[in-house]
Design a protein around this motif. Structure first.
Motif, PDB file in Angstrom:
ATOM      1  N   GLY A  94       6.255  14.386 -36.380  1.00  0.00           N
ATOM      2  CA  GLY A  94       5.944  15.684 -35.801  1.00  0.00           C
ATOM      3  C   GLY A  94       6.357  16.650 -36.839  1.00  0.00           C
ATOM      4  N   ARG A  95       7.265  16.566 -37.796  1.00  0.00           N
ATOM      5  CA  ARG A  95       7.834  17.674 -38.432  1.00  0.00           C
ATOM      6  C   ARG A  95       7.513  17.452 -40.240  1.00  0.00           C
ATOM      7  N   TYR A  96       6.950  16.292 -40.677  1.00  0.00           N
ATOM      8  CA  TYR A  96       7.128  16.042 -42.059  1.00  0.00           C
ATOM      9  C   TYR A  96       5.614  15.368 -42.234  1.00  0.00           C
ATOM     10  N   GLN A  97       5.032  15.939 -43.226  1.00  0.00           N
ATOM     11  CA  GLN A  97       3.484  15.374 -43.900  1.00  0.00           C
ATOM     12  C   GLN A  97       3.878  14.680 -44.905  1.00  0.00           C
ATOM     13  N   PHE A  98       3.486  13.356 -45.006  1.00  0.00           N
ATOM     14  CA  PHE A  98       3.703  12.443 -45.876  1.00  0.00           C
ATOM     15  C   PHE A  98       2.342  11.438 -46.051  1.00  0.00           C
ATOM     16  N   ARG A  99       2.442  10.695 -46.988  1.00  0.00           N
ATOM     17  CA  ARG A  99       1.105   9.913 -47.465  1.00  0.00           C
ATOM     18  C   ARG A  99       1.230   8.590 -46.415  1.00  0.00           C
ATOM     19  N   GLY A 100       0.207   8.760 -45.522  1.00  0.00           N
ATOM     20  CA  GLY A 100       0.211   7.400 -44.540  1.00  0.00           C
ATOM     21  C   GLY A 100       0.700   8.109 -43.247  1.00  0.00           C
ATOM     22  N   SER A 101       1.209   9.349 -43.110  1.00  0.00           N
ATOM     23  CA  SER A 101       1.670   9.723 -41.719  1.00  0.00           C
ATOM     24  C   SER A 101       0.319   9.869 -40.561  1.00  0.00           C
ATOM     25  N   GLY A 102      -0.700  10.168 -41.223  1.00  0.00           N
ATOM     26  CA  GLY A 102      -1.948  10.219 -40.335  1.00  0.00           C
ATOM     27  C   GLY A 102      -2.139   8.949 -39.901  1.00  0.00           C
ATOM     28  N   THR A 103      -2.169   7.777 -40.763  1.00  0.00           N
ATOM     29  CA  THR A 103      -2.343   6.689 -40.345  1.00  0.00           C
ATOM     30  C   THR A 103      -1.201   6.009 -39.324  1.00  0.00           C
ATOM     31  N   LEU A 104       0.181   6.457 -39.587  1.00  0.00           N
ATOM     32  CA  LEU A 104       0.901   5.868 -38.433  1.00  0.00           C
ATOM     33  C   LEU A 104       0.818   6.760 -36.955  1.00  0.00           C
ATOM     34  N   ILE A 105       0.500   7.784 -37.046  1.00  0.00           N
ATOM     35  CA  ILE A 105       0.088   8.430 -35.737  1.00  0.00           C
ATOM     36  C   ILE A 105      -1.052   7.808 -35.120  1.00  0.00           C
ATOM     37  N   ALA A 106      -1.924   7.469 -35.739  1.00  0.00           N
ATOM     38  CA  ALA A 106      -3.300   6.820 -35.430  1.00  0.00           C
ATOM     39  C   ALA A 106      -2.944   5.454 -34.842  1.00  0.00           C
ATOM     40  N   PHE A 107      -2.056   4.620 -35.492  1.00  0.00           N
ATOM     41  CA  PHE A 107      -1.490   3.288 -35.138  1.00  0.00           C
ATOM     42  C   PHE A 107      -0.900   3.643 -33.678  1.00  0.00           C
ATOM     43  N   PHE A 108       0.113   4.358 -33.594  1.00  0.00           N
ATOM     44  CA  PHE A 108       0.749   4.722 -32.426  1.00  0.00           C
ATOM     45  C   PHE A 108      -0.414   5.008 -31.166  1.00  0.00           C
ATOM     46  N   LEU A 109      -1.197   5.851 -31.482  1.00  0.00           N
ATOM     47  CA  LEU A 109      -2.130   6.318 -30.569  1.00  0.00           C
ATOM     48  C   LEU A 109      -2.889   5.315 -29.882  1.00  0.00           C
TER      49      LEU A 109
END
Length: 273
Positions: A94-109
């Protein structure tokens, strides 16, 4: 005038819904205070005298004290583990933007879209290989893992609404990342934590499927499975069954009454930002 009519209609619908939800609870409570013969003859009548013997029967003879302890241990343990694991993950996402963060969020969703019950066969074999079949620890691990996607979704959304100035001020004061997380951010997301606790506690407390499939020893049964002990082949003690239902429902009502304010804050967080 039209606004008043619409508002009145909304109030009436809400009261009608509340009555429809409360009437079964009232019937359950009243029938738990009546002898079994009265329940069978007049199930919807008021009790002629208040009889609390069904609660004693449920708590002692039907081992509801043991079932309640098992439910409390499994549910509280699973929710606590869920929050402890999800909270730092939600903070980072929720607080950091880094490479792969979008993929991790999609994985959890994606975990929100897959019913965990579909994996009961591999779960059963996995717990068997670990020696956790017929184990309350196995239930705790399954429950905690299944709730992580929902918990991260709720808490990461709440973390995003917090102003960046809070972290910057803490860093100026010499705080590190872990201290900022533990001392600054976590206290501010208490409404989100309360929301997660309640929305995870209720389905786990009421779950019948996993304890039925994974548990074999009667002394390890949770309350939903323990309720089946009242059903016999030729006769059912309905009064004691209703008493057991009341015992199983009271903790949920108390939890909602305690956490209502926090739940509302958690669900509405960010709307005004």
């Amino acid at each position: 005038m039209r606004t008043r009519v619409v508002r009145l209609g909304g109030y009436l619908l809400l009261w009608a819904y509340a009555a429809a939800a409360l009437i079964p609870l009232a019937i359950m409570l009243l029938d738990s205070l009546r002898p079994n013969r009265e329940v069978l003859s007049h199930p919807l009548a008021l009790p002629s005298t208040l009889d609390f013997s069904s609660y004693s029967t449920a708590w002692t003879q039907a081992s509801f004290g043991t079932y309640a302890q098992n439910s409390a241990l499994v549910t509280i343990g699973a929710v606590a583990l869920d929050v402890v694991v999800s909270l730092p993950a939600a903070y980072v996402l929720g607080r950091y933007q880094f490479r792969g963060s979008g993929t991790l969020i999609a994985f959890f969703l994606a975990g929100l879209m897959l019913p965990v019950r579909l994996g009961i066969v591999p779960i059963f074999y996995l717990l068997g290989s670990l020696g956790l079949t017929d184990s309350r620890l196995g239930l705790i691990l399954i429950y905690a893992a299944s709730g992580i996607p929902f918990s991260i979704f709720i808490m990461s959304a709440f973390f995003r609404t917090l102003p960046r100035e809070l972290e910057e001020a803490a860093r100026i004061d010499g705080a590190g990342d872990f201290r900022i997380f533990a001392r600054v951010m976590v206290p501010l997301v208490k409404p989100a934590i309360a929301t997660v606790v309640v929305f995870r506690f209720v389905p786990l407390w009421n779950d019948f499927f996993f304890p039925l499939v994974l548990l074999r020893t009667t002394d390890r049964y949770t309350l939903p499975v323990g309720l089946t002990q009242f059903f016999g082949e030729f006769q059912t003690n309905w009064s004691a069954l209703f008493a057991g239902l009341v015992i199983a429902t009271v903790p949920l009502i108390v939890l909602f009454l305690i956490a209502t304010k926090q739940i509302v804050q958690g669900l509405t967080a960010g709307m005004g930002r």
